[in-house]
Design a protein around this motif. Structure first.
Motif: not given
Length: 119
Positions: A82-101
């Motif tokens: 099987a494959n296990l899926y997890r959130i990419n913790e780096n996205c939690l830090d960078h995505f809000p910054t992308a939205a701000d930019v």
């Protein structure tokens, strides 16, 4: 951003393309829900576990996970057959910054969020 000579600097095209792919990946409510589930759980989950939590067909969940994995919001790790899926913790830090930019807001430094939560 306004440069010293008064000329506006545009967002770098490559960065804009990357941000656009992120926004496209989250342009579906099911993918937003899957990302939120994985971010809240903070542990790897199988497609079956995600399917059970979401109440959707396995093929639907798999297709949405594929899109989220393509932009690396979700990371995939093999676990036997099987494959296990997890959130990419780096996205939690960078995505809000992308939205701000994109929205022309000042970009917060990485420690700002931690300071806001602590204070």
């Amino acid at each position: 951003m306004i440069l010293e000579d008064g000329v506006e600097e545009l967002l770098d095209r490559e960065v804009a393309q990357r941000y656009a792919s992120w926004f496209r990946a989250l342009a579906d409510p099911t993918r937003v829900q899957i990302a939120e589930l994985l971010a809240r759980r903070r542990e790897p989950m199988s497609v079956g576990q995600i399917t059970a939590a979401m109440g959707l067909a396995q093929s639907t969940v798999s297709q949405h996970l594929k899109i989220l994995a393509e932009v690396r919001f979700v990371l995939v790790e093999a676990a036997g057959n099987a494959n296990l899926y997890r959130i990419n913790e780096n996205c939690l830090d960078h995505f809000p910054t992308a939205a701000d930019v994109v929205m022309g807001r000042p970009v917060a430094t990485p420690g700002d969020a931690a300071r806001r939560q602590a204070g």
